[in-house]
Scaffold this motif. Structure first.
Motif, PDB file in Angstrom:
ATOM      1  N   GLY A   1       0.778  -1.238   0.000  1.00 42.71           N
ATOM      2  CA  GLY A   1       0.000   0.000   0.000  1.00 42.71           C
ATOM      3  C   GLY A   1       0.802   1.277   0.000  1.00 42.71           C
ATOM      4  N   GLY A   2       2.092   1.204  -0.263  1.00 43.72           N
ATOM      5  CA  GLY A   2       2.922   2.403  -0.296  1.00 43.72           C
ATOM      6  C   GLY A   2       3.746   2.553   0.978  1.00 43.72           C
ATOM      7  N   LEU A   3       4.657   3.518   0.944  1.00 43.31           N
ATOM      8  CA  LEU A   3       5.607   3.689   2.041  1.00 43.31           C
ATOM      9  C   LEU A   3       4.930   4.104   3.351  1.00 43.31           C
ATOM     10  CD1 LEU A   3       8.553   3.409   2.747  1.00 43.31           C
ATOM     11  CD2 LEU A   3       8.925   5.750   1.960  1.00 43.31           C
ATOM     12  N   HIS A   4       3.921   4.975   3.277  1.00 43.35           N
ATOM     13  CA  HIS A   4       3.224   5.378   4.504  1.00 43.35           C
ATOM     14  C   HIS A   4       2.615   4.173   5.221  1.00 43.35           C
ATOM     15  CE1 HIS A   4       3.312   9.604   3.074  1.00 43.35           C
ATOM     16  NE2 HIS A   4       3.309   9.846   4.372  1.00 43.35           N
ATOM     17  N   LYS A   5       1.950   3.315   4.475  1.00 42.26           N
ATOM     18  CA  LYS A   5       1.325   2.143   5.100  1.00 42.26           C
ATOM     19  C   LYS A   5       2.379   1.134   5.539  1.00 42.26           C
ATOM     20  CE  LYS A   5      -3.198   2.507   3.075  1.00 42.26           C
ATOM     21  NZ  LYS A   5      -4.231   1.923   2.234  1.00 42.26           N
ATOM     22  N   PHE A   6       3.414   0.948   4.729  1.00 45.40           N
ATOM     23  CA  PHE A   6       4.492   0.027   5.086  1.00 45.40           C
ATOM     24  C   PHE A   6       5.117   0.417   6.421  1.00 45.40           C
ATOM     25  CE2 PHE A   6       9.047  -1.025   4.980  1.00 45.40           C
ATOM     26  CZ  PHE A   6       8.975  -2.409   4.875  1.00 45.40           C
ATOM     27  N   MET A   7       5.315   1.723   6.604  1.00 43.50           N
ATOM     28  CA  MET A   7       5.944   2.228   7.827  1.00 43.50           C
ATOM     29  C   MET A   7       4.930   2.512   8.935  1.00 43.50           C
ATOM     30  SD  MET A   7       8.705   4.884   6.220  1.00 43.50           S
ATOM     31  CE  MET A   7       9.151   5.475   7.848  1.00 43.50           C
ATOM     32  N   ASN A   8       3.639   2.486   8.600  1.00 45.08           N
ATOM     33  CA  ASN A   8       2.590   2.871   9.528  1.00 45.08           C
ATOM     34  C   ASN A   8       2.840   4.291  10.051  1.00 45.08           C
ATOM     35  OD1 ASN A   8       0.200   2.588  10.959  1.00 45.08           O
ATOM     36  ND2 ASN A   8       1.242   1.774  12.770  1.00 45.08           N
ATOM     37  N   TRP A   9       3.144   5.189   9.119  1.00 48.76           N
ATOM     38  CA  TRP A   9       3.465   6.583   9.451  1.00 48.76           C
ATOM     39  C   TRP A   9       2.444   7.485   8.782  1.00 48.76           C
ATOM     40  CZ3 TRP A   9       6.067   9.102  12.891  1.00 48.76           C
ATOM     41  CH2 TRP A   9       6.457  10.417  12.692  1.00 48.76           C
ATOM     42  N   LYS A  10       1.735   8.295   9.599  1.00 43.70           N
ATOM     43  CA  LYS A  10       0.664   9.136   9.079  1.00 43.70           C
ATOM     44  C   LYS A  10       1.119  10.551   8.755  1.00 43.70           C
ATOM     45  CE  LYS A  10      -2.905   6.492  11.379  1.00 43.70           C
ATOM     46  NZ  LYS A  10      -2.351   5.636  12.393  1.00 43.70           N
ATOM     47  N   ARG A  11       2.315  10.898   9.146  1.00 44.05           N
ATOM     48  CA  ARG A  11       2.823  12.247   8.894  1.00 44.05           C
ATOM     49  C   ARG A  11       3.634  12.257   7.597  1.00 44.05           C
ATOM     50  NH1 ARG A  11       4.243  14.573  14.920  1.00 44.05           N
ATOM     51  NH2 ARG A  11       2.173  14.179  15.787  1.00 44.05           N
ATOM     52  N   ALA A  12       4.295  13.354   7.344  1.00 37.30           N
ATOM     53  CA  ALA A  12       4.993  13.548   6.070  1.00 37.30           C
ATOM     54  C   ALA A  12       6.215  12.641   5.922  1.00 37.30           C
ATOM     55  CB  ALA A  12       5.423  15.013   5.940  1.00 37.30           C
ATOM     56  N   LEU A  13       6.482  12.259   4.678  1.00 34.55           N
ATOM     57  CA  LEU A  13       7.679  11.510   4.300  1.00 34.55           C
ATOM     58  C   LEU A  13       8.385  12.267   3.184  1.00 34.55           C
ATOM     59  CD1 LEU A  13       6.386   7.832   3.998  1.00 34.55           C
ATOM     60  CD2 LEU A  13       7.975   8.705   5.695  1.00 34.55           C
ATOM     61  N   LEU A  14       9.688  12.199   3.189  1.00 31.91           N
ATOM     62  CA  LEU A  14      10.504  12.779   2.126  1.00 31.91           C
ATOM     63  C   LEU A  14      11.485  11.710   1.694  1.00 31.91           C
ATOM     64  CD1 LEU A  14      11.587  15.323   0.567  1.00 31.91           C
ATOM     65  CD2 LEU A  14      13.120  15.666   2.499  1.00 31.91           C
ATOM     66  N   THR A  15      11.568  11.462   0.397  1.00 30.71           N
ATOM     67  CA  THR A  15      12.555  10.504  -0.090  1.00 30.71           C
ATOM     68  C   THR A  15      13.483  11.209  -1.063  1.00 30.71           C
ATOM     69  OG1 THR A  15      11.048   9.763  -1.838  1.00 30.71           O
ATOM     70  CG2 THR A  15      11.105   8.464   0.178  1.00 30.71           C
ATOM     71  N   ASP A  16      14.730  10.801  -1.036  1.00 27.69           N
ATOM     72  CA  ASP A  16      15.697  11.342  -1.984  1.00 27.69           C
ATOM     73  C   ASP A  16      15.639  10.507  -3.259  1.00 27.69           C
ATOM     74  OD1 ASP A  16      16.865   8.980  -1.256  1.00 27.69           O
ATOM     75  OD2 ASP A  16      18.792   9.825  -0.757  1.00 27.69           O
ATOM     76  N   SER A  17      16.412  10.879  -4.226  1.00 28.94           N
ATOM     77  CA  SER A  17      16.396  10.158  -5.502  1.00 28.94           C
ATOM     78  C   SER A  17      17.228   8.883  -5.454  1.00 28.94           C
ATOM     79  CB  SER A  17      16.944  11.056  -6.611  1.00 28.94           C
ATOM     80  OG  SER A  17      18.323  11.299  -6.393  1.00 28.94           O
ATOM     81  N   GLY A  18      18.120   8.779  -4.494  1.00 27.36           N
ATOM     82  CA  GLY A  18      19.016   7.631  -4.450  1.00 27.36           C
ATOM     83  C   GLY A  18      20.123   7.736  -5.481  1.00 27.36           C
ATOM     84  N   GLY A  19      20.194   8.858  -6.155  1.00 25.76           N
ATOM     85  CA  GLY A  19      21.136   9.035  -7.255  1.00 25.76           C
ATOM     86  C   GLY A  19      22.592   9.006  -6.845  1.00 25.76           C
ATOM     87  N   PHE A  20      22.921   9.592  -5.706  1.00 22.76           N
ATOM     88  CA  PHE A  20      24.322   9.651  -5.301  1.00 22.76           C
ATOM     89  C   PHE A  20      24.906   8.257  -5.139  1.00 22.76           C
ATOM     90  CE2 PHE A  20      27.516   9.571  -1.911  1.00 22.76           C
ATOM     91  CZ  PHE A  20      28.494  10.349  -2.503  1.00 22.76           C
ATOM     92  N   GLN A  21      24.200   7.400  -4.397  1.00 21.15           N
ATOM     93  CA  GLN A  21      24.711   6.050  -4.188  1.00 21.15           C
ATOM     94  C   GLN A  21      24.803   5.284  -5.507  1.00 21.15           C
ATOM     95  OE1 GLN A  21      22.141   7.273  -2.277  1.00 21.15           O
ATOM     96  NE2 GLN A  21      22.540   6.816  -0.149  1.00 21.15           N
ATOM     97  N   MET A  22      23.836   5.498  -6.404  1.00 16.39           N
ATOM     98  CA  MET A  22      23.834   4.790  -7.677  1.00 16.39           C
ATOM     99  C   MET A  22      25.014   5.233  -8.544  1.00 16.39           C
ATOM    100  SD  MET A  22      22.270   2.395  -8.543  1.00 16.39           S
ATOM    101  CE  MET A  22      20.957   1.608  -9.304  1.00 16.39           C
TER     102      MET A  22
END
Length: 98
Positions: free
Chosen positions: A59-80
């Motif tokens: 069901g997406g990252l919010h449901k996976f984490m059971n987090w109802k507030r805001a989430l911010l994800t980076d692009s992951g580009g640096f590590q790649m």
């Protein structure tokens, strides 16, 4: 209200970092009690584990984490980019730890 708006995050804020969709050592209730408004997720690490397909199936990252507030994800580009440089160009980067 816009269905894509989770909440408002004030600029001076505690930003908790989670690498694989989990916060070590604190529960979600504890994070809310200390005023955590947003969690930063690392896209590269989430793609490695638990994986985009599993997160999507649940069901997406919010449901996976059971987090109802805001989430911010980076692009992951640096590590790649670093991973590709090391793999294909055989560049030694002693100051980067993996």
């Amino acid at each position: 209200m816009n269905p894509f708006v989770i909440g408002i995050v004030y600029l001076i804020n505690l930003l908790i970092v989670c690498l694989v969709g989990t916060i070590k050592g604190l529960t979600n209730n504890q994070l809310e009690e200390i005023g955590c408004q947003i969690i930063l997720g690392n896209t590269y690490h989430l793609a490695l584990r638990p994986g985009a397909e599993l997160v999507d199936d649940l069901g997406g990252l919010h449901k996976f984490m059971n987090w109802k507030r805001a989430l911010l994800t980076d692009s992951g580009g640096f590590q790649m980019v670093v991973k590709l440089l090391k793999q294909y160009l055989h560049i030694k980067m002693p100051y980067l730890v993996f």
